[in-house]
Write a protein that holds these residues in place. Structure first.
Motif, PDB file in Angstrom:
ATOM      1  N   ASP A 155     -10.159  -3.672  17.582  1.00 20.47           N
ATOM      2  CA  ASP A 155     -10.322  -2.823  18.518  1.00 20.47           C
ATOM      3  C   ASP A 155     -10.205  -1.316  17.853  1.00 20.47           C
ATOM      4  O   ASP A 155      -9.205  -0.749  17.803  1.00 20.47           O
ATOM      5  N   LEU A 156     -11.213  -0.801  17.577  1.00 14.92           N
ATOM      6  CA  LEU A 156     -11.168   0.585  16.605  1.00 14.92           C
ATOM      7  C   LEU A 156     -10.668   1.564  17.632  1.00 14.92           C
ATOM      8  O   LEU A 156      -9.769   2.369  16.970  1.00 14.92           O
ATOM      9  N   TYR A 157     -10.769   1.706  18.926  1.00 10.87           N
ATOM     10  CA  TYR A 157     -10.074   2.820  19.639  1.00 10.87           C
ATOM     11  C   TYR A 157      -8.440   2.606  19.411  1.00 10.87           C
ATOM     12  O   TYR A 157      -7.896   3.593  19.096  1.00 10.87           O
ATOM     13  N   ILE A 176      -6.827   0.912  17.303  1.00 10.45           N
ATOM     14  CA  ILE A 176      -6.514   1.103  15.752  1.00 10.45           C
ATOM     15  C   ILE A 176      -6.298   2.724  15.447  1.00 10.45           C
ATOM     16  O   ILE A 176      -5.563   3.262  14.810  1.00 10.45           O
ATOM     17  N   SER A 177      -7.403   3.462  15.897  1.00  9.10           N
ATOM     18  CA  SER A 177      -7.516   4.871  15.744  1.00  9.10           C
ATOM     19  C   SER A 177      -6.111   5.545  16.234  1.00  9.10           C
ATOM     20  O   SER A 177      -5.617   6.579  15.818  1.00  9.10           O
ATOM     21  N   LEU A 178      -5.791   5.155  17.516  1.00  9.89           N
ATOM     22  CA  LEU A 178      -4.412   5.589  18.251  1.00  9.89           C
ATOM     23  C   LEU A 178      -3.355   5.287  17.508  1.00  9.89           C
ATOM     24  O   LEU A 178      -2.394   6.234  17.108  1.00  9.89           O
ATOM     25  N   PHE A 179      -3.367   4.036  16.864  1.00 10.50           N
ATOM     26  CA  PHE A 179      -2.057   3.743  16.032  1.00 10.50           C
ATOM     27  C   PHE A 179      -2.017   4.511  14.729  1.00 10.50           C
ATOM     28  O   PHE A 179      -0.862   5.042  14.337  1.00 10.50           O
ATOM     29  N   CYS A 180      -3.205   4.561  14.152  1.00 11.82           N
ATOM     30  CA  CYS A 180      -3.025   5.300  12.678  1.00 11.82           C
ATOM     31  C   CYS A 180      -2.812   7.012  12.979  1.00 11.82           C
ATOM     32  O   CYS A 180      -2.140   7.478  12.329  1.00 11.82           O
ATOM     33  N   LYS A 181      -3.468   7.451  14.146  1.00 15.95           N
ATOM     34  CA  LYS A 181      -2.911   8.932  14.440  1.00 15.95           C
ATOM     35  C   LYS A 181      -1.528   9.036  14.808  1.00 15.95           C
ATOM     36  O   LYS A 181      -0.829   9.871  14.261  1.00 15.95           O
ATOM     37  N   LYS A 182      -0.756   8.043  15.469  1.00 17.89           N
ATOM     38  CA  LYS A 182       0.485   8.121  15.835  1.00 17.89           C
ATOM     39  C   LYS A 182       1.483   8.004  14.612  1.00 17.89           C
ATOM     40  O   LYS A 182       2.172   8.655  14.412  1.00 17.89           O
ATOM     41  N   GLN A 217     -13.802   5.621   9.229  1.00 18.56           N
ATOM     42  CA  GLN A 217     -14.380   5.650   7.747  1.00 18.56           C
ATOM     43  C   GLN A 217     -13.958   4.204   7.430  1.00 18.56           C
ATOM     44  O   GLN A 217     -14.527   3.662   6.459  1.00 18.56           O
ATOM     45  N   MET A 218     -12.551   3.655   7.473  1.00 15.80           N
ATOM     46  CA  MET A 218     -12.029   2.916   6.943  1.00 15.80           C
ATOM     47  C   MET A 218     -12.488   1.509   7.656  1.00 15.80           C
ATOM     48  O   MET A 218     -12.728   0.647   7.071  1.00 15.80           O
ATOM     49  N   VAL A 219     -12.556   1.642   8.968  1.00 13.19           N
ATOM     50  CA  VAL A 219     -12.221   0.423   9.749  1.00 13.19           C
ATOM     51  C   VAL A 219     -13.647  -0.016   9.911  1.00 13.19           C
ATOM     52  O   VAL A 219     -14.579  -1.339  10.282  1.00 13.19           O
ATOM     53  N   LYS A 220     -14.734   0.867  10.042  1.00 11.30           N
ATOM     54  CA  LYS A 220     -16.472   0.497  10.642  1.00 11.30           C
ATOM     55  C   LYS A 220     -16.970  -0.404   9.776  1.00 11.30           C
ATOM     56  O   LYS A 220     -17.321  -1.327  10.092  1.00 11.30           O
ATOM     57  N   PRO A 221     -16.772  -0.254   8.447  1.00  7.93           N
ATOM     58  CA  PRO A 221     -17.386  -1.208   7.409  1.00  7.93           C
ATOM     59  C   PRO A 221     -16.831  -2.432   7.421  1.00  7.93           C
ATOM     60  O   PRO A 221     -17.456  -3.516   7.349  1.00  7.93           O
ATOM     61  N   PHE A 249     -11.305  -7.972   2.834  1.00  3.30           N
ATOM     62  CA  PHE A 249     -11.903  -6.751   3.145  1.00  3.30           C
ATOM     63  C   PHE A 249     -11.135  -5.740   2.145  1.00  3.30           C
ATOM     64  O   PHE A 249     -11.738  -4.419   2.212  1.00  3.30           O
ATOM     65  N   LEU A 250     -10.196  -5.798   1.548  1.00  7.22           N
ATOM     66  CA  LEU A 250      -9.440  -4.881   0.988  1.00  7.22           C
ATOM     67  C   LEU A 250      -9.517  -4.964  -0.382  1.00  7.22           C
ATOM     68  O   LEU A 250      -9.675  -5.939  -1.172  1.00  7.22           O
ATOM     69  N   MET A 251      -9.278  -3.747  -1.186  1.00 11.10           N
ATOM     70  CA  MET A 251      -9.202  -3.673  -2.767  1.00 11.10           C
ATOM     71  C   MET A 251      -8.057  -4.394  -2.922  1.00 11.10           C
ATOM     72  O   MET A 251      -6.876  -4.405  -2.563  1.00 11.10           O
ATOM     73  N   LYS A 252      -8.223  -4.976  -4.095  1.00 12.37           N
ATOM     74  CA  LYS A 252      -6.781  -5.854  -4.700  1.00 12.37           C
ATOM     75  C   LYS A 252      -6.805  -5.207  -5.913  1.00 12.37           C
ATOM     76  O   LYS A 252      -7.685  -4.534  -6.679  1.00 12.37           O
ATOM     77  N   TYR A 253      -5.440  -5.161  -6.594  1.00 13.70           N
ATOM     78  CA  TYR A 253      -5.205  -4.707  -7.819  1.00 13.70           C
ATOM     79  C   TYR A 253      -5.863  -5.131  -8.981  1.00 13.70           C
ATOM     80  O   TYR A 253      -6.395  -4.387 -10.006  1.00 13.70           O
ATOM     81  N   SER A 254      -6.504  -6.390  -8.862  1.00 11.65           N
ATOM     82  CA  SER A 254      -7.378  -7.057  -9.701  1.00 11.65           C
ATOM     83  C   SER A 254      -8.657  -6.416 -10.139  1.00 11.65           C
ATOM     84  O   SER A 254      -9.328  -6.526 -10.945  1.00 11.65           O
ATOM     85  N   ASP A 255      -9.048  -5.750  -8.967  1.00 10.06           N
ATOM     86  CA  ASP A 255     -10.260  -4.960  -8.962  1.00 10.06           C
ATOM     87  C   ASP A 255     -10.441  -3.841  -9.916  1.00 10.06           C
ATOM     88  O   ASP A 255     -11.394  -3.563 -10.344  1.00 10.06           O
TER      89      ASP A 255
END
Length: 141
Positions: A54-56, A58-64, A75-79, A96-102
């Motif tokens: 739920d983008l909305y 997640i946005s509220l959580f990240c803002k808070k 920008q982070m979640v839409k892809p 979906f996330l970068m790893k150290y091994s990348d």
């Protein structure tokens, strides 16, 4: 790591580090210890499946919690959401996330000591990959 030159160099330079450690008087915190020893887990036997985030919310959580503007979160979640809705995704979020091994670096490392350690790690990882390829080739003979 064993007794590699990198291991020896690290321990020589950091042998007195523990003398600078400070431990809080309430360590280990009782709440943390209790949560660790008695984790609250879902005991459901129902099959689990990921839903679309739920983008909305997640946005509220990240803002808070992090002070991010909605645009930053989008920008982070839409892809991730796009890949999930394409139907060609794995069910693990870490895919979906970068790893150290990348091997992605975000900053120029100024410290010569840290650069040396990073180069040693990279070359050891490369040697490990090369050795595993050699081993696999030998097995097929």
């Amino acid at each position: 790591l064993g007794q590699t030159p990198t291991y020896k160099r690290f321990h020589k330079k950091h042998r007195l580090a523990s003398t600078r450690w400070t431990v809080p008087t309430n360590f280990p915190d009782k709440a943390v210890l209790t949560a660790y020893l008695n984790p609250v887990v879902d005991k459901s036997e129902a099959r689990f499946s990921w839903g679309i985030p739920d983008l909305y919310k997640i946005s509220l959580f990240c803002k808070k919690k992090m002070g991010w503007f909605p645009e930053e979160t989008e920008q982070m979640v839409k892809p991730i959401i796009k890949r999930m809705t394409d139907g060609k995704y794995q069910t693990r979020m870490d895919s979906f996330l970068m790893k150290y091994s990348d091997g992605v670096t975000f900053a120029n490392i100024r410290s010569e000591r840290l650069r040396t350690v990073m180069e040693d790690i990279r070359s050891a990882a490369k040697e490990g990959k090369d050795n595993s390829n050699d081993t696999n080739e030998n097995k097929s003979c």
